[in-house]
Design a protein around this motif. Structure first.
Motif, PDB file in Angstrom:
ATOM      1  N   GLU A 142      -0.126   1.235   4.030  1.00 49.49           N
ATOM      2  CA  GLU A 142      -1.552   0.932   3.861  1.00 49.49           C
ATOM      3  C   GLU A 142      -2.343   1.776   4.860  1.00 49.49           C
ATOM      4  O   GLU A 142      -2.168   1.638   6.061  1.00 49.49           O
ATOM      5  N   GLU A 188     -11.777  -0.257   1.367  1.00 44.43           N
ATOM      6  CA  GLU A 188     -10.384  -0.705   1.466  1.00 44.43           C
ATOM      7  C   GLU A 188      -9.731  -0.319   2.787  1.00 44.43           C
ATOM      8  O   GLU A 188      -8.693  -0.871   3.146  1.00 44.43           O
ATOM      9  N   TYR A 203     -10.554  -6.430   1.956  1.00 46.30           N
ATOM     10  CA  TYR A 203      -9.693  -5.656   1.063  1.00 46.30           C
ATOM     11  C   TYR A 203      -8.295  -5.428   1.635  1.00 46.30           C
ATOM     12  O   TYR A 203      -7.480  -4.751   1.008  1.00 46.30           O
TER      13      TYR A 203
END
Length: 256
Positions: free
Chosen positions: A20, A81, A87
């Motif tokens: 991520e 994000e 998010y």
């Protein structure tokens, strides 16, 4: 954002597709502060970054937009994000939005750093135990007093806090505010639901937080990093001069 930064982001995304990718909210604020300033704008930005649900984010963005100077347009050039908790992936149990943890930690233990080593370590340990789980839990416990739970099935509840409504599932250990999933610590809505059902919320803190988990993780720490093996470098080895060789021999005799 420069072409070099964009290239680096794309390369990291290609090399580590399962990771991520995050951006430091503090750095984003520093970049935006070159064009717009003000305490109210700064505080609203941090509220945008720290919220855990999209509904709360939209409210904060509306407040930010009212402050003028196309602030929202500048902010939304950065992908939400990567810097907004609303998010973030909930599997990580982490809602950190900046990467200056070392500086923050050093300033947080400023008083302890001037004490003797044993006292310093013990006080840091106690502060960490309180900060990581107990303080968050206690804050949520206090907020839960302002929540109104309504039963909506065997294990589901609709919770109304002073501003929003959220749905809590005790079976799935989720809340529509996403704070429970992000931190692994029951949010105020989950705590209100558990109290309504005569459950003890502190028993539902994620297993990553207790001390025995830290001790278990210590067992699986990798071995210490050893230096690489010595190997002969390419090329002709250097010869030791006569004078240096004689000094080595004399040193050997002296030590013998």
């Amino acid at each position: 954002m420069s072409d070099m930064q964009k290239g680096l982001i794309n390369d990291v995304r290609d090399l580590l597709p399962e990771c991520e990718h995050m951006m430091c909210a503090r750095n984003i604020l520093a970049n935006l502060s070159k064009e717009w300033r003000g305490l109210e704008r700064r505080n609203t930005f941090w509220r945008c970054a720290r919220v855990s649900s999209i509904a709360e984010l939209n409210d904060q963005l509306d407040m930010l937009d009212k402050l003028g100077d196309d602030i929202c347009e500048s902010l939304l050039h950065y992908r939400k994000e990567t810097w907004c908790g609303a998010y973030f992936n909930c599997d990580r149990k982490c809602d950190v939005i900046d990467n200056n943890m070392c500086e923050t930690f050093n300033s947080w233990i400023l008083a302890e750093r001037h004490k003797t080593i044993i006292t310093m370590l013990e006080e840091i340990r106690i502060k960490l135990m309180i900060r990581i789980a107990i303080k968050i839990y206690q804050d949520n416990l206090a907020k839960s007093m302002k929540c109104t739970p309504r039963w909506n099935g065997e294990t589901c509840y609709e919770i109304e806090d002073p501003k929003y409504k959220h749905v809590v599932s005790l079976v799935n250990m989720t809340c529509s505010c996403r704070a429970w999933q992000l931190k692994g610590i029951p949010c105020c809505h989950a705590i209100a639901s558990m109290h309504f059902k005569d459950m003890e919320p502190i028993h539902h803190i994620a297993h990553w937080y207790p001390c025995d988990m830290y001790e278990t993780m210590a067992i699986f720490r990798p071995p210490p990093i050893e230096p690489p093996p010595i190997r002969n470098m390419p090329g002709r080895p250097k010869k030791i001069g006569k004078e240096k060789k004689l000094n080595i021999q004399n040193l050997g005799r002296f030590q013998g």
